[in-house]
Design a protein around this motif. Structure first.
Motif, short mmCIF file in Angstrom:
data_model
loop_
_atom_site.label_atom_id
_atom_site.label_comp_id
_atom_site.label_asym_id
_atom_site.label_seq_id
_atom_site.Cartn_x
_atom_site.Cartn_y
_atom_site.Cartn_z
N GLY A 1 0.57 -1.05 0.28
CA GLY A 1 0.03 0.14 0.08
C GLY A 1 0.83 1.47 0.13
N LEU A 2 1.94 1.46 0.83
CA LEU A 2 2.88 2.54 0.22
C LEU A 2 3.55 2.80 -0.67
N ILE A 3 3.64 1.21 -1.26
CA ILE A 3 4.07 1.62 -2.87
C ILE A 3 3.70 1.99 -3.51
N ASN A 4 2.12 1.91 -3.49
CA ASN A 4 1.93 2.70 -4.11
C ASN A 4 0.63 4.08 -3.96
N GLU A 5 0.79 3.42 -2.96
CA GLU A 5 0.58 6.00 -2.95
C GLU A 5 1.38 6.36 -2.97
N ALA A 6 3.19 5.90 -3.18
CA ALA A 6 4.68 6.62 -3.41
C ALA A 6 4.59 7.49 -5.05
N GLY A 7 3.91 5.96 -5.76
CA GLY A 7 4.27 6.16 -7.08
C GLY A 7 4.76 5.80 -7.63
N HIS A 8 5.47 5.97 -9.41
CA HIS A 8 6.70 5.13 -9.65
C HIS A 8 7.89 6.21 -9.69
N GLY A 9 7.68 7.91 -10.08
CA GLY A 9 8.42 8.18 -10.09
C GLY A 9 9.35 8.99 -8.83
N SER A 10 8.61 8.51 -8.03
CA SER A 10 9.00 8.73 -6.52
C SER A 10 10.28 8.26 -6.17
N GLY A 11 11.02 8.62 -4.82
CA GLY A 11 12.42 8.64 -4.10
C GLY A 11 12.28 7.38 -3.63
N LEU A 12 10.78 7.17 -2.80
CA LEU A 12 10.80 6.70 -1.87
C LEU A 12 10.55 4.83 -2.37
N ARG A 13 10.01 4.49 -3.68
CA ARG A 13 9.84 3.32 -3.73
C ARG A 13 11.03 2.10 -3.58
N ILE A 14 11.76 2.54 -3.96
CA ILE A 14 13.16 1.73 -3.76
C ILE A 14 13.13 0.82 -3.05
N PRO A 15 13.85 2.40 -1.43
CA PRO A 15 13.93 1.34 -0.40
C PRO A 15 12.66 0.78 0.16
N LEU A 16 11.51 1.08 0.33
CA LEU A 16 9.98 0.19 0.23
C LEU A 16 9.78 -0.90 -0.17
N GLU A 17 10.89 -0.82 -2.08
CA GLU A 17 10.12 -2.59 -2.44
C GLU A 17 11.46 -3.19 -1.47
N ASP A 18 12.71 -1.85 -1.24
CA ASP A 18 13.92 -3.36 -0.70
C ASP A 18 12.96 -4.03 0.57
N ALA A 19 11.89 -3.29 1.10
CA ALA A 19 11.84 -3.77 2.41
C ALA A 19 10.90 -4.75 2.54
N LEU A 20 9.81 -4.85 1.14
CA LEU A 20 9.06 -5.22 1.12
C LEU A 20 10.14 -6.67 0.06
N ASP A 21 10.92 -6.77 -0.18
CA ASP A 21 11.49 -7.87 -0.68
C ASP A 21 12.10 -8.97 0.64
N VAL A 22 12.78 -8.10 1.70
CA VAL A 22 12.68 -8.81 3.10
C VAL A 22 11.58 -9.31 3.25
#
Length: 624
Positions: free
Chosen positions: A270-291
């Motif tokens: 949900g946080l990744i979808n709220e951040a959007g594709h161009g957001s710099g927050l997407r990568i760290p959130l996706e890393d956390a999701l991978d964990v």
């Protein structure tokens, strides 16, 4: 129970089951007065319940075990003797501490003072025994009453074996010598001895002595590998308790972590979808999701929950270290992910709870889970400890309600029928004790049925007199015969039957309280049985429901006799109901007699204590 008596018990048990099943089949198939179904159905259900209790008792007695003498206690074993106390008088606890200190087998004695009283600390030092109370880690956290007190002491001591005594239970010098030999078998988790009360008169008006339970019933349970731990007068293996605590901790953490990982997966997406594709927050959130994904995969492959939780937290830490520029709100969100799989139970003073804390009858629940783990138990039928029973009806009723409430709490929340690890026989042994408290509802039906007939003329049975007596009498006689033969030389058999019926309001209240606690999260308080001297006045307030029932039975009987004398009632139902009322009154009358009981004034402390016992003997090392 010798071979001859055991053989007789088995023959009578077969008769009980045979006659009982034949009677109940006849009742269900041919006798229900469907025009009065609203009382006919409850009555036949109550009778079916009574049959089931008789069958469970017969099954229990079928394998009653009289153990031979155990091996002699090996020298060199280490034992801690715990005396649990909260608000009992100092003199009472001192008496028990002296008895425990003077037990012959080498050991350490500890007063576990949950009241944290300075005078108890001083008395323990004078007696040469240890003193333990709770530390600051318990402040503001749930204390879990007696179970929490024992668990606290378990982590402050280190002996191989632990003997547990209530504040009023004085052991004999041979207590440990008599039971430690059983622990030569590494599978034995605990040994339970009888609870015997020196202040109970031969008439036992309050039904305190429980000789049937601390005798044939415990021997029957022991024969099926399910002797109960009864909270006092027992010795337990520390290793078994600690293993149980770890297992309980792991079982509680497992679903918590699985649920948390599933929820965190959804939250991070949900946080990744709220951040959007161009957001710099997407990568760290996706890393956390991978964990989190990796943790979920490891759980599916059977990895230990604690290990998975540790690695998930470490992985989120790596994400935070790799992206030090993250805004504070994102850092907070990732910290929430780490906190969600916290399994150290920081809300509790102790992460590991060896003695079960989920019910006010911690002893039964602890024993059941030890049995489910494969540990064995022993019932040693020898009075090695003498205690102090309640001296008045109100205190006795409070004690019985606590026992019943805790048992039914386990029944609803942790039913033995669904406990993996228990044998079929062990499930039935625990079930027999728990379901006995449902007798309160059956008693209401047995009281109401004759009252309804006398006042309304509604009889809940369609049967000829000869048919009824030919089927009911053999079953009833065999049940009583089984009870007498199984309990031969046990005192208070009739009083036990009376109390089982007459305490119906207590059993109903306990069942409803336990159900509310389990299904609606209502709190159940732990009340310590009072040891204070009772008021000399007779108080009928605790037994108002029973008195009302007795008055209603007598009054309705008068109405019924008048109706019969005027030809408005049939002879068979009238006289059957009169006999029924007579039996109800005999059973209920026990509480009236109990209300009138007053003990002979004594000073129990003087029997054990004089000024010379408060010596300056060296005490074991004390912890606080």
């Amino acid at each position: 129970m010798g071979p001859a008596r055991l053989f007789a018990v088995r023959i009578i048990s077969i008769l009980v089951v045979s006659f009982g099943c034949a009677y109940i089949f006849w009742r269900w198939s041919d006798t229900i007065a469907w025009s009065a179904w609203w009382i006919a159905i409850p009555l036949v259900i109550a009778e079916t319940y009574s049959l089931s209790e008789s069958i469970l008792f017969a099954f229990m007695m079928w394998n009653a075990r009289e153990r031979p003498a155990p091996p002699m206690a090996r020298p060199g074993l280490t034992v801690d003797v715990f005396i649990t106390t909260y608000n009992e008088p100092l003199e009472l606890v001192v008496r028990t501490a002296i008895g425990a200190r003077d037990v012959r087998y080498p050991h350490n004695t500890w007063i576990l003072d949950d009241g944290d009283r300075e005078e108890f600390r001083i008395a323990a030092a004078a007696l040469g025994v240890g003193y333990l109370t709770r530390g600051e880690e318990w402040n503001g956290r749930q204390r879990h009453a007696k179970a929490g007190n024992i668990n606290n002491a378990l982590f402050l001591t280190d002996a191989e074996f632990v003997a547990i005594l209530d504040a009023d239970q004085v052991p004999k010098p041979e207590f440990l010598d008599a039971v430690l030999g059983y622990f030569d078998d590494d599978a034995v988790a605990f040994v339970q001895t009888p609870q015997y009360f020196w202040n109970v008169p031969d008439s036992d008006p309050l039904g305190s002595q429980a000789e049937l339970f601390y005798g044939p019933i415990q021997q029957g349970k022991d024969g099926w590998g399910a002797a109960f731990f009864c909270g006092s007068n027992a010795v337990l293996r520390r290793e078994a308790l600690m293993a149980l605590g770890l297992r309980t901790y792991s079982r509680g953490a497992d679903p918590q972590v699985r649920r948390a990982i599933r929820d965190e997966w959804a939250r991070l997406e949900g946080l990744i979808n709220e951040a959007g594709h161009g957001s710099g927050l997407r990568i760290p959130l996706e890393d956390a999701l991978d964990v989190v994904r990796g943790a979920r995969r490891r759980l599916r492959r059977g990895a230990p929950v604690g290990e998975v939780a540790f690695e998930l937290r470490a992985g989120i830490h790596d994400v935070l270290d790799s992206h030090p520029w993250l805004p504070e709100e994102v850092v907070d969100e990732l910290h929430k992910t780490m906190d969600s799989v916290e399994v150290s139970r920081i809300d509790q003073a102790l992460a590991i709870q060896p003695i079960n804390t989920a019910t006010v009858t911690e002893d039964m629940a602890t024993a059941m889970h030890l049995h489910a783990m494969g540990w064995e138990s022993v019932y040693h039928h020898e009075v090695l400890v003498e205690g102090l029973a309640p001296d008045d009806l109100a205190t006795m009723l409070g004690q019985r309600q606590r026992w019943a409430t805790g048992s039914m709490q386990v029944f609803f929340a942790d039913n033995p029928l669904f406990q993996s690890g228990l044998t079929f026989a062990q499930r039935l042994m625990y079930l027999a004790t728990m379901t006995s408290y449902l007798n309160g509802f059956a008693a209401v039906v047995y009281i109401a049925a004759p009252i309804i007939y006398f006042t309304l003329g509604v009889f809940p049975m369609n049967a000829y007199p000869l048919d009824f007596f030919a089927r009911f009498i053999p079953f009833f006689v065999c049940c009583q015969l089984l009870f007498q033969v199984a309990g031969y030389r046990s005192g208070g058999l009739w009083r036990g039957q009376q109390m089982s019926f007459a305490l119906f309001p207590i059993w109903i209240s306990a069942t409803l309280s336990a159900a509310a606690a389990v299904f609606f999260r209502r709190h159940i308080s732990f009340s310590v049985t009072s040891k204070e001297q009772v008021d000399a006045r007779v108080d009928y307030r605790p037994i108002i429901p029973q008195i009302v029932a007795m008055v209603a039975l007598v009054a309705s009987s008068v109405v019924g006799i008048l109706r019969w004398s005027h030809g408005d009632a049939e002879t068979f139902p009238t006289f059957l109901s009169l006999g029924w009322v007579g039996l109800d009154l005999l059973l209920l009358s026990s509480v009236v007699r109990a209300a009138h009981y007053r003990p002979t004034p004594t000073d129990p402390v003087d029997q054990y204590i004089n000024g010379s016992v408060l010596t300056n003997s060296p005490a074991p090392q004390r912890s606080t």
